[in-house]
Each structure stands twice: as C-alpha cells, then as structure tokens.
Write a protein that holds these residues in place. Structure first.
Motif, PDB file in Angstrom:
ATOM      1  N   VAL A  40       0.640  -1.232  -0.139  1.00  0.00           N
ATOM      2  CA  VAL A  40       0.006   0.102  -0.200  1.00  0.00           C
ATOM      3  C   VAL A  40       0.889   1.266   0.012  1.00  0.00           C
ATOM      4  CG1 VAL A  40      -1.537   1.293   1.354  1.00  0.00           C
ATOM      5  CG2 VAL A  40      -2.192  -1.180   1.241  1.00  0.00           C
TER       6      VAL A  40
ATOM      7  N   ALA B  69       1.263   4.272  -2.749  1.00  0.00           N
ATOM      8  CA  ALA B  69       1.114   5.637  -2.414  1.00  0.00           C
ATOM      9  C   ALA B  69       2.137   6.494  -3.060  1.00  0.00           C
ATOM     10  CB  ALA B  69       0.638   5.904  -0.817  1.00  0.00           C
TER      11      ALA B  69
ATOM     12  N   GLU C  41      -9.994  -0.242  -1.646  1.00  0.00           N
ATOM     13  CA  GLU C  41     -10.158   1.210  -1.438  1.00  0.00           C
ATOM     14  C   GLU C  41     -10.007   1.442   0.182  1.00  0.00           C
ATOM     15  OE1 GLU C  41     -12.925   2.719  -5.187  1.00  0.00           O
ATOM     16  OE2 GLU C  41     -13.802   2.448  -3.192  1.00  0.00           O
TER      17      GLU C  41
ATOM     18  N   THR D 198      -6.516   0.691   1.452  1.00  0.00           N
ATOM     19  CA  THR D 198      -5.580   1.824   1.073  1.00  0.00           C
ATOM     20  C   THR D 198      -5.907   2.925   1.776  1.00  0.00           C
ATOM     21  OG1 THR D 198      -5.263   1.282  -1.221  1.00  0.00           O
ATOM     22  CG2 THR D 198      -4.888   3.459  -0.719  1.00  0.00           C
TER      23      THR D 198
ATOM     24  N   THR E 252      -3.185   4.150   4.765  1.00  0.00           N
ATOM     25  CA  THR E 252      -2.491   5.506   4.604  1.00  0.00           C
ATOM     26  C   THR E 252      -2.767   6.665   5.637  1.00  0.00           C
ATOM     27  OG1 THR E 252      -4.249   6.229   3.040  1.00  0.00           O
ATOM     28  CG2 THR E 252      -2.083   5.384   2.122  1.00  0.00           C
TER      29      THR E 252
ATOM     30  N   ASP F 259       3.739  11.052  -0.521  1.00  0.00           N
ATOM     31  CA  ASP F 259       2.993  10.742  -1.485  1.00  0.00           C
ATOM     32  C   ASP F 259       3.442  11.361  -2.898  1.00  0.00           C
ATOM     33  OD1 ASP F 259       1.436   9.437   0.307  1.00  0.00           O
ATOM     34  OD2 ASP F 259      -0.045  11.200   0.626  1.00  0.00           O
TER      35      ASP F 259
ATOM     36  N   TYR G 294      -3.551   4.400  -5.434  1.00  0.00           N
ATOM     37  CA  TYR G 294      -3.774   5.442  -4.413  1.00  0.00           C
ATOM     38  C   TYR G 294      -3.945   6.802  -5.368  1.00  0.00           C
ATOM     39  CZ  TYR G 294      -2.871   8.959  -1.149  1.00  0.00           C
ATOM     40  OH  TYR G 294      -2.921  10.267  -0.285  1.00  0.00           O
TER      41      TYR G 294
ATOM     42  N   TYR H 257      -7.567   6.761  -6.769  1.00  0.00           N
ATOM     43  CA  TYR H 257      -8.555   6.951  -5.808  1.00  0.00           C
ATOM     44  C   TYR H 257      -8.697   8.482  -5.867  1.00  0.00           C
ATOM     45  CZ  TYR H 257     -11.149   6.846  -1.665  1.00  0.00           C
ATOM     46  OH  TYR H 257     -12.046   6.795  -0.417  1.00  0.00           O
TER      47      TYR H 257
END
Length: 279
Positions: A95, A99, A144, A147, A151, A164, A205, A208
């Motif tokens: 993850v 990101a 979703e 993540t 994060t 990020d 990421y 999204y």
C-alpha cells in the motif's frame, strides 16, 4: 452479556478481522506477526504494552506493531466491544509503495510509538475497513478501504509518515476518465483496484484521489451506481429482482434490495410495478 467473537480471513492475502465482546476473557501476553489496528466500540479494555499500562475507552484506537507483546482484559464490569484488523507487513508495504508511486527504493516500514490514541478520523477509517472486509463487499470496496485506512493510520500515527506522489490536474482527469471507461464496460465484474489502476496508467492511490476529484465519489461507489442503473433497466424489461442482481454484479437479491432502497427510496419490486404499470 456473554463473551462472543466473530472472525473473518481474506483467503488471498494476510488480512484478518474480528468483531468481539469480552467480559470474562483475559488475553495472555502475546503478539502478532501483523500490524493490528482496533477500535473500541463500547466499554473499555486495559492492557500492558511497551513497558506501560494503557486503557482504550469507547471510540479510541489501538495500534500494535508486528511482534509487539501485549495482553488485555475488560476494564469495566460490563466488558468491552471492539473491532480489530490484522494486516500483514507485506500488505502494508504494498500500500505504501503504491501511494509513493514507484519512489526510490522500498518504503520505510512504519513504527507506531503510541499503542492507544483518541482520533475520530482514524476510528472512522478503521471501522469502514472492517465493514468492507466482513460485509461481503467486492474487491474494489475492500481495496479502497484498505488503502484509505493504512495511509490514514501511517500519516496520523506513525513515527515516519511517508511522502505521497500525486498526479497533475490534467493527469488526474485523464486517469479518472480511463478508469470510468473500464467501469462502464465491465461494471458487473468484481474488478480489483489494480485492474482500474492499470487501465488508468497510475497507482491505485493516485487513481482513488483522481476519481474522487473528477466525479465526487470513489470508484466503488461509481461501480455500484452503474450496477443499480443496470438493475433498473432489467427490472423495467420484466426480469426478476434475483435475475437483475445476478446479472449486474450484486452478491445476491438482498444485496441489491438494500442498496436500491438506500439510493432510490423504494424497493426493486415497487419500482418494477410502477415501471410495468399500464395505468
């Protein structure tokens, strides 16, 4: 109330979840080979970790690193109810790497110094993840929430929050449109987030964030919207609710029924009767 516990395990990756209520149960000192994040829903539990005594009351968040010894028991007469997720280090690493979108070298693994904290944002994220894991949602919903929760937890609670790497505004719009095209073409399929990201040409990421910025909702909500529209077309054509659910990607008829009422305010049957009425 008696002690009870319900457990769920992802068959494809090291992600597990438990919802439990304990009054008499006392956890012996132990550790996990995963990151463990929990939210106390009601009551309070006390535990020892990292050389100190701690209490997690209603709404508080607990965070344990892999191989982090701790115990636990009820701190109130009527016990405590909590939801906990265990996420393997390799999933957390994936993850965070996603990101960072291919930054130099593997991401530094997070370290959570405080085993308990009061943070409503984290609590909502973790409860959302737990619900997605145990509630029978598809791959896209679970990906979703995984993540978002990892994060959020790392940014707000870790000693070394990651950096990020995001898309430009133009890149965001292009990525969102590509993902939308795939969703419209294959909305009935149980698409994982990775498939959408590959179609969009960016990380999961980044996609999204781009999709929410472009369409005001995450890809999973947009997918559900397409499924509901497809179900309405089938109902109007005279197909049964069970057939509509199966052909548009819902888990079953009750799953379609629940979301149909939430989004349209009427049941599939009521909608179909009105659509097919000759009067």
């Amino acid at each position: 109330m008696d002690d009870w516990a319900r457990y769920w395990r992802d068959p494809a990756r090291p992600v597990e979840a438990m919802h439990a209520h304990f009054v008499r149960h006392v956890f012996h000192r132990h550790s996990h080979d995963a990151y463990s994040f929990a939210v106390t829903e009601s009551g309070a539990q006390r535990f020892h970790a990292r050389g100190g005594a701690h209490t997690s009351a209603t709404g508080m968040v607990m965070a344990f690193n892999p191989d982090d010894p701790h115990d636990g028991e009820a701190a109130e007469e009527f016990g405590f109810t909590y939801r906990i997720v265990h996420i393997g280090p390799e999933v957390v690493r994936e993850v965070l790497a996603d990101a960072a979108d291919g930054g130099a070298g593997p991401p530094a693994m997070p370290l959570f110094e405080r085993p308990v904290r009061e943070d409503p944002v984290l609590a909502r994220a973790l409860l959302g993840l737990h619900g997605a894991l145990v509630g029978g949602g598809g791959h896209l919903v679970r990906d979703e929430w995984l993540t978002a929760s990892v994060t959020a937890m790392v940014r707000r609670g870790a000693a070394r929050p990651p950096r990020d790497r995001l898309l430009s505004p133009g890149g965001q719009s292009r990525a969102a449109r590509r993902a939308r095209a795939l969703l419209e073409e294959s909305y009935a399929l149980d698409l994982p987030a990775r498939a959408l990201a590959e179609a969009a040409g960016c990380s999961r990421y980044a996609l999204y964030r781009a999709f929410r910025a472009e369409y005001g909702m995450p890809p999973s909500d947009f997918q559900r919207q397409l499924r509901l529209r497809g179900a309405r077309r089938l109902l109007t054509a005279g197909r049964s609710a069970a057939e509509a659910a199966a052909e548009t990607g819902f888990a079953d008829q009750s799953h379609l029924h629940r979301w149909f009422v939430r989004c349209f305010g009427v049941t599939p049957g009521t909608y179909q009767r009105a659509a097919l009425s000759r009067g």
